[in-house]
Write an enzyme that holds these catalytic residues in place. Structure first.
Site, PDB file in Angstrom:
ATOM      1  N   GLU A  41      -3.494 -20.705 -18.035  1.00 22.97           N
ATOM      2  CA  GLU A  41      -4.457 -20.878 -16.701  1.00 22.97           C
ATOM      3  C   GLU A  41      -6.148 -22.175 -17.377  1.00 22.97           C
ATOM      4  OE1 GLU A  41      -7.016 -20.761 -12.445  1.00 22.97           O
ATOM      5  OE2 GLU A  41      -7.725 -20.439 -13.791  1.00 22.97           O
ATOM      6  N   ASP A  53      -4.183   3.382   2.738  1.00 20.78           N
ATOM      7  CA  ASP A  53      -5.926   2.918   2.198  1.00 20.78           C
ATOM      8  C   ASP A  53      -6.244   1.587   3.076  1.00 20.78           C
ATOM      9  OD1 ASP A  53      -5.021   2.289   0.019  1.00 20.78           O
ATOM     10  OD2 ASP A  53      -6.375   2.690  -1.167  1.00 20.78           O
ATOM     11  N   ASP A  98      -1.404  -1.307  -3.747  1.00 15.13           N
ATOM     12  CA  ASP A  98      -1.642  -0.752  -5.532  1.00 15.13           C
ATOM     13  C   ASP A  98      -0.729  -0.738  -6.107  1.00 15.13           C
ATOM     14  OD1 ASP A  98       0.245   1.889  -3.695  1.00 15.13           O
ATOM     15  OD2 ASP A  98      -1.398   2.218  -3.104  1.00 15.13           O
ATOM     16  N   ASP A 158       0.925  -1.076  -0.165  1.00  8.27           N
ATOM     17  CA  ASP A 158       0.249   0.231  -0.569  1.00  8.27           C
ATOM     18  C   ASP A 158       1.148   1.875  -0.087  1.00  8.27           C
ATOM     19  OD1 ASP A 158      -1.881   1.909   0.413  1.00  8.27           O
ATOM     20  OD2 ASP A 158      -2.320   1.593   2.731  1.00  8.27           O
ATOM     21  N   ASP A 181      -6.899 -16.340 -17.907  1.00  7.31           N
ATOM     22  CA  ASP A 181      -7.703 -17.037 -17.053  1.00  7.31           C
ATOM     23  C   ASP A 181      -8.666 -17.597 -17.386  1.00  7.31           C
ATOM     24  OD1 ASP A 181      -8.586 -16.355 -13.411  1.00  7.31           O
ATOM     25  OD2 ASP A 181     -10.558 -16.608 -15.014  1.00  7.31           O
TER      26      ASP A 181
HETATM   27  C1  GLC Z   1      -9.841 -17.724 -11.350  1.00  7.52           C
HETATM   28  C2  GLC Z   1      -8.966 -17.819 -10.987  1.00  7.52           C
HETATM   29  C3  GLC Z   1      -9.941 -17.393  -9.355  1.00  7.52           C
HETATM   30  C4  GLC Z   1     -10.942 -16.807  -9.987  1.00  7.52           C
HETATM   31  C5  GLC Z   1     -11.849 -17.879 -10.763  1.00  7.52           C
HETATM   32  C6  GLC Z   1     -13.062 -17.058 -11.513  1.00  7.52           C
HETATM   33  O1  GLC Z   1      -9.340 -19.364 -11.480  1.00  7.52           O
HETATM   34  O2  GLC Z   1      -7.828 -17.533 -10.595  1.00  7.52           O
HETATM   35  O3  GLC Z   1      -8.977 -16.550  -8.691  1.00  7.52           O
HETATM   36  O4  GLC Z   1     -11.800 -17.073  -8.989  1.00  7.52           O
HETATM   37  O5  GLC Z   1     -10.883 -18.423 -11.910  1.00  7.52           O
HETATM   38  O6  GLC Z   1     -11.996 -16.737 -12.590  1.00  7.52           O
END
Ligand code: GLC
Length: 487
Positions: free
Chosen positions: A258, A33, A37, A29, A196
């Protein structure tokens, strides 16, 4: 177009890169706050340069109503003011680049926040049904994957929380919209994206029911999902439509997927993505045979991103204990390919207290507590009340470990330096039960994951050890790297 990308200009810098995951809310931070950031991250680039990593990946920094801690994006092309401004972002990129650090953003492409303007302005970019849920699909944390939109009375698909409607990747306009987002950030200088939930991008064209699972899914899943086969609500073979669109927009920027599938199923994804996380490696029990299997399944793919922890799963030090967490660092950083470090693992941060009340409904607060920079009550993270409580900064911090050459932090740094000298490829070696050993050219690595002392099958000059050893035997939780001596 295997390996697609990065080769323009001959730079496939990511192939064996060490990437450090910053969870921005909990990193540093700067404005008092209690929330991390971008200016805070800028102030901590020294740490990353000292550690020797090649790149940072920033978990989402976009405007978000925070139903899923930022993975519910309300504007993919802006910065949430709580993290700073676009000018701060540009400065972060420039300063990171000046230190030789690349920057990856988190691209949340499978869904948006329900508060994203697209949801009302372009409803056809989402997946809808009339008259009730059209199939038996379940959401990631249980419950139906369909919710009724009170305004239109129609049902929309959400693979995650109901506040995260899924985009329809079969719609070219939706694909183009995400493509523009990618271009916006590339123009601002980002070097790539962690994409993601890739397995979720494309669904069955006819939205047919999932059949019951025929075999257990090899990665942890909510029991309601695990009971289903998972080939229609995710991992649709037409995923290439989505991957092609991502690749086209990304050009030679690195795309790290991912993709929550077992390693042998990553092949089709790696035809368009540069790297994909080895989740079997993350989830394998800490046993030599299981880890060996996970490595043997992923290493041949060559473009895996080794990972042992992130913001979604229990922390390494909690899963393994402090000693084995040192051995885990050796394992993570001596395999061939890219390696991802989650912030705080380099000082052995364990899981911490949840928010009060808890913030994440799936119980993941405990893996997201503030980074511990110095041995003070607030760990140097903030001067205000932090958004999640600190864990144990007085016991464990970057400053304290910087002063102690035998610390976990120094071990990470030595490993990052040492891995640069390791040759390509890996040869798994036969060894006694409990022990995992492999050769990397003239180096060899042995890790004792068992509960007894074990003799190592590797010999040579010990170039790194997690604890004092003669090189011949390793205690439980011990690890060594040796270099062959001329014989
Ligand atoms: C991925 C992210 C996770 C999130 C999910 C939905 O798995 O790592 O944190 O909740 O996608 O976006």
């Amino acid at each position: 177009m295997a390996g697609a990308s990065g080769s323009a200009g001959g730079s496939e810098w990511w192939r064996d890169a060490v990437v450090y995951q910053i969870y921005p809310r909990s990193f540093q931070d700067s404005d008092g706050d209690g929330i991390g950031d971008l200016r805070g991250a800028i102030a901590r680039l020294d740490h990353l340069e000292w550690l020797g990593v090649d790149a940072i990946w920033l978990s989402p920094i976009y405007p978000s109503p925070l139903a899923d801690s930022g993975y519910d994006v309300a504007d993919h092309a802006a910065i949430d003011p709580v993290y700073g401004s676009l000018a701060d972002f540009d400065e972060l990129i420039a300063r990171a680049h000046a230190r030789g650090l690349r920057v990856l953003l988190d691209l949340v492409a499978s869904h948006t926040s329900i508060e994203h303007p697209w949801f009302r302005e372009h409803p056809d970019w989402y997946v809808w049904a009339d008259g009730g849920p059209p199939n038996n699909w379940r959401a990631a944390w249980g419950g139906p994957a369909w919710s009724r939109d009170a305004r239109s009375g129609r049902w929309y698909l959400h693979s995650f929380y109901p506040e995260q409607p899924d985009l329809d990747w079969r719609n070219p306009d939706a694909r183009a919209a995400i493509g523009s987002v990618i271009r916006v950030w590339r123009e601002r200088g980002v070097d790539g994206f962690r994409v993601d939930a890739v397995q979720q991008l494309m669904k069955d064209r006819e939205l047919r029911d999932e059949r019951p699972a025929r075999a257990p899914f090899p990665l942890p899943l909510h029991p309601e999902l695990a009971a289903l086969e998972g080939v229609r609500s995710r991992t649709d073979p037409e995923i290439t439509i989505a991957l092609d669109a991502l690749r086209e927009a990304a050009g030679d920027a690195v795309l790290v997927g991912e993709v929550y599938v077992p390693s042998p199923a990553l092949g089709p994804y790696l035809e368009r993505l540069d790297l994909a996380f080895a989740f079997e490696f993350l989830h394998a029990p800490w046993e030599a045979a299981a880890m060996r299997r996970a490595i043997a399944a992923a290493a041949p793919l060559e473009r895996v991103a080794w990972v042992l922890s992130n913001h979604d799963f229990p922390r390494l030090a909690t899963r393994l204990g402090d000693r084995a967490a040192r051995a885990a660092a050796v394992l993570l950083l001596t395999l061939p390919g890219a390696a991802f470090i989650y912030q705080g693992d380099e000082i052995g941060m364990p899981d911490g207290p949840e928010g009060d009340p808890p913030i994440d409904r799936a119980g993941r607060d405990r893996h997201r507590n503030p980074m511990q920079w110095s041995p003070e009550p607030l760990g140097g993270f903030t001067t205000a009340e932090p958004w999640l409580p600190p864990i144990d900064p007085e016991r464990r911090s970057v400053d304290e470990q910087r002063r102690r050459p035998d610390s976990l932090l120094h071990l990470y740094r030595r490993l990052i330096e040492l891995r640069r000298g390791l040759r390509a490829g890996v040869e798994l070696l036969d060894s006694s039960p409990g022990l995992l050993a492999y050769r990397r050219g003239e180096h060899a690595v042995a890790v004792n994951l068992g509960e007894r002392d074990a003799r190592t099958p590797v010999s040579g000059e010990v170039v790194l050890a997690t604890e004092p050893t003669d090189g011949a035997a390793l205690r439980p939780g011990g690890a060594i790297v040796v270099r062959r001596t001329a014989s």
